[in-house]
Design a protein around this motif. Sequence first.
Motif, PDB file in Angstrom:
ATOM      1  N   ALA A  76      22.628  24.401  13.887  1.00 39.71           N
ATOM      2  CA  ALA A  76      23.511  25.556  13.731  1.00 39.71           C
ATOM      3  C   ALA A  76      23.123  26.374  12.508  1.00 39.71           C
ATOM      4  O   ALA A  76      23.079  27.610  12.552  1.00 39.71           O
ATOM      5  CB  ALA A  76      24.962  25.103  13.629  1.00 39.71           C
ATOM      6  N   ASP A  77      22.842  25.698  11.391  1.00 37.50           N
ATOM      7  CA  ASP A  77      22.452  26.404  10.176  1.00 37.50           C
ATOM      8  C   ASP A  77      21.113  27.116  10.356  1.00 37.50           C
ATOM      9  O   ASP A  77      20.937  28.251   9.919  1.00 37.50           O
ATOM     10  CB  ASP A  77      22.351  25.428   9.000  1.00 37.50           C
ATOM     11  N   CYS A  78      20.173  26.441  11.007  1.00 42.62           N
ATOM     12  CA  CYS A  78      18.865  27.055  11.253  1.00 42.62           C
ATOM     13  C   CYS A  78      19.015  28.268  12.165  1.00 42.62           C
ATOM     14  O   CYS A  78      18.361  29.302  11.948  1.00 42.62           O
ATOM     15  CB  CYS A  78      17.911  26.040  11.855  1.00 42.62           C
ATOM     16  N   ALA A  79      19.868  28.158  13.174  1.00 44.20           N
ATOM     17  CA  ALA A  79      20.102  29.289  14.071  1.00 44.20           C
ATOM     18  C   ALA A  79      20.699  30.468  13.305  1.00 44.20           C
ATOM     19  O   ALA A  79      20.286  31.617  13.509  1.00 44.20           O
ATOM     20  CB  ALA A  79      21.026  28.878  15.214  1.00 44.20           C
ATOM     21  N   ARG A  80      21.643  30.190  12.433  1.00 42.18           N
ATOM     22  CA  ARG A  80      22.256  31.271  11.655  1.00 42.18           C
ATOM     23  C   ARG A  80      21.229  31.969  10.758  1.00 42.18           C
ATOM     24  O   ARG A  80      21.261  33.195  10.593  1.00 42.18           O
ATOM     25  CB  ARG A  80      23.403  30.726  10.808  1.00 42.18           C
ATOM     26  N   ILE A  81      20.352  31.202  10.153  1.00 45.44           N
ATOM     27  CA  ILE A  81      19.317  31.790   9.301  1.00 45.44           C
ATOM     28  C   ILE A  81      18.428  32.725  10.111  1.00 45.44           C
ATOM     29  O   ILE A  81      18.140  33.858   9.701  1.00 45.44           O
ATOM     30  CB  ILE A  81      18.461  30.685   8.638  1.00 45.44           C
ATOM     31  N   GLU A 106      19.222  24.196  19.673  1.00 43.84           N
ATOM     32  CA  GLU A 106      20.611  24.215  20.113  1.00 43.84           C
ATOM     33  C   GLU A 106      21.419  25.190  19.256  1.00 43.84           C
ATOM     34  O   GLU A 106      21.272  25.238  18.038  1.00 43.84           O
ATOM     35  CB  GLU A 106      21.216  22.817  20.004  1.00 43.84           C
ATOM     36  N   LYS A 107      22.292  25.937  19.948  1.00 41.49           N
ATOM     37  CA  LYS A 107      23.158  26.898  19.260  1.00 41.49           C
ATOM     38  C   LYS A 107      24.608  26.596  19.657  1.00 41.49           C
ATOM     39  O   LYS A 107      25.067  27.058  20.713  1.00 41.49           O
ATOM     40  CB  LYS A 107      22.748  28.335  19.643  1.00 41.49           C
ATOM     41  N   PRO A 108      25.298  25.801  18.846  1.00 45.17           N
ATOM     42  CA  PRO A 108      26.680  25.432  19.178  1.00 45.17           C
ATOM     43  C   PRO A 108      27.591  26.658  19.258  1.00 45.17           C
ATOM     44  O   PRO A 108      27.233  27.762  18.830  1.00 45.17           O
ATOM     45  CB  PRO A 108      27.089  24.529  18.007  1.00 45.17           C
ATOM     46  N   ARG A 109      28.770  26.446  19.796  1.00 46.58           N
ATOM     47  CA  ARG A 109      29.698  27.548  20.059  1.00 46.58           C
ATOM     48  C   ARG A 109      30.052  28.330  18.799  1.00 46.58           C
ATOM     49  O   ARG A 109      30.323  29.543  18.870  1.00 46.58           O
ATOM     50  CB  ARG A 109      30.971  26.988  20.711  1.00 46.58           C
ATOM     51  N   GLU A 110      30.051  27.680  17.647  1.00 49.61           N
ATOM     52  CA  GLU A 110      30.462  28.381  16.425  1.00 49.61           C
ATOM     53  C   GLU A 110      29.401  29.347  15.893  1.00 49.61           C
ATOM     54  O   GLU A 110      29.670  30.127  14.975  1.00 49.61           O
ATOM     55  CB  GLU A 110      30.817  27.375  15.326  1.00 49.61           C
ATOM     56  N   VAL A 111      28.207  29.319  16.447  1.00 49.64           N
ATOM     57  CA  VAL A 111      27.157  30.238  16.007  1.00 49.64           C
ATOM     58  C   VAL A 111      27.372  31.603  16.655  1.00 49.64           C
ATOM     59  O   VAL A 111      27.501  31.718  17.874  1.00 49.64           O
ATOM     60  CB  VAL A 111      25.756  29.697  16.387  1.00 49.64           C
ATOM     61  N   ASP A 112      27.421  32.641  15.833  1.00 45.56           N
ATOM     62  CA  ASP A 112      27.633  34.009  16.315  1.00 45.56           C
ATOM     63  C   ASP A 112      26.327  34.558  16.883  1.00 45.56           C
ATOM     64  O   ASP A 112      25.376  34.815  16.140  1.00 45.56           O
ATOM     65  CB  ASP A 112      28.132  34.888  15.165  1.00 45.56           C
ATOM     66  N   LEU A 113      26.292  34.758  18.185  1.00 46.10           N
ATOM     67  CA  LEU A 113      25.085  35.246  18.848  1.00 46.10           C
ATOM     68  C   LEU A 113      25.075  36.764  19.020  1.00 46.10           C
ATOM     69  O   LEU A 113      24.089  37.312  19.529  1.00 46.10           O
ATOM     70  CB  LEU A 113      24.958  34.586  20.232  1.00 46.10           C
ATOM     71  N   SER A 114      26.135  37.427  18.598  1.00 40.56           N
ATOM     72  CA  SER A 114      26.266  38.863  18.883  1.00 40.56           C
ATOM     73  C   SER A 114      25.121  39.727  18.350  1.00 40.56           C
ATOM     74  O   SER A 114      24.799  40.746  18.983  1.00 40.56           O
ATOM     75  CB  SER A 114      27.611  39.387  18.370  1.00 40.56           C
ATOM     76  N   PRO A 115      24.455  39.383  17.223  1.00 46.75           N
ATOM     77  CA  PRO A 115      23.328  40.218  16.802  1.00 46.75           C
ATOM     78  C   PRO A 115      22.160  40.219  17.793  1.00 46.75           C
ATOM     79  O   PRO A 115      21.313  41.125  17.746  1.00 46.75           O
ATOM     80  CB  PRO A 115      22.910  39.589  15.465  1.00 46.75           C
TER      81      PRO A 115
END
Length: 209
Positions: A76-81, A106-115
């Motif tokens: 999740a942290d790597c996805a956010r970065i 993996e991108k858990p539900r709490e990761v904001d994908l909107s960008p």
Amino acid sequence: MLRKSLIALIDRMCREEPNVNSDNSVSWHAYREAEQLSDPSMVDEFSEFLNTEKEKKRRAAAYFIVGKLGLKCRSADCARILIGAISREKDRYIVSSILDRLAAIEKPREVDLSPIFPLLKESKWIVRQSAIGALAKSDSSEAEVEVIAVLIATSDPNDIICCNQTLGEIGSMDAIPHIEKNLTSRKRDVKYTANYAVQSIMARHGVQP
């Protein structure tokens, strides 16, 4: 601050050796070394490094490492970065590479994908198709809705293939009617990926064909 050993690794990844066979180059071996990194504490170091690094090639190498770390720890942290870097980068090849790194983790539900969503309509195919793929391995109903919208609107066979592949991973039963429209395509890869996506969704939801 990024530890010295990682800075040295990035420098080796960026080394240019035009007269050396790629398999024997310093950079090739450095990339293979980078793939083995797994220390969770490195994630925060790379986040700080990417916020300040000015050189494009060094950032690209760091994105590669963050993506590989995301396969082993703190996805999740790597996805956010990686998602946070999308708006800062202007080079389409780097943006595409970031999106490709995202596709694998993996991108858990709490990761904001909107960008990522605006890039689904990007005119440059290399970015657009990577953006479709980047929504794979996500736990987001909104991502599914966005990919279905692309599938409905596009006539580009490569876009359709990317949508089929992503929906095969994240799609609900609601996606199947939209995918099934491509089961009669004359394009072999479109037809194949549509069939595979339908079968994958049904299997995931315990539905018999």
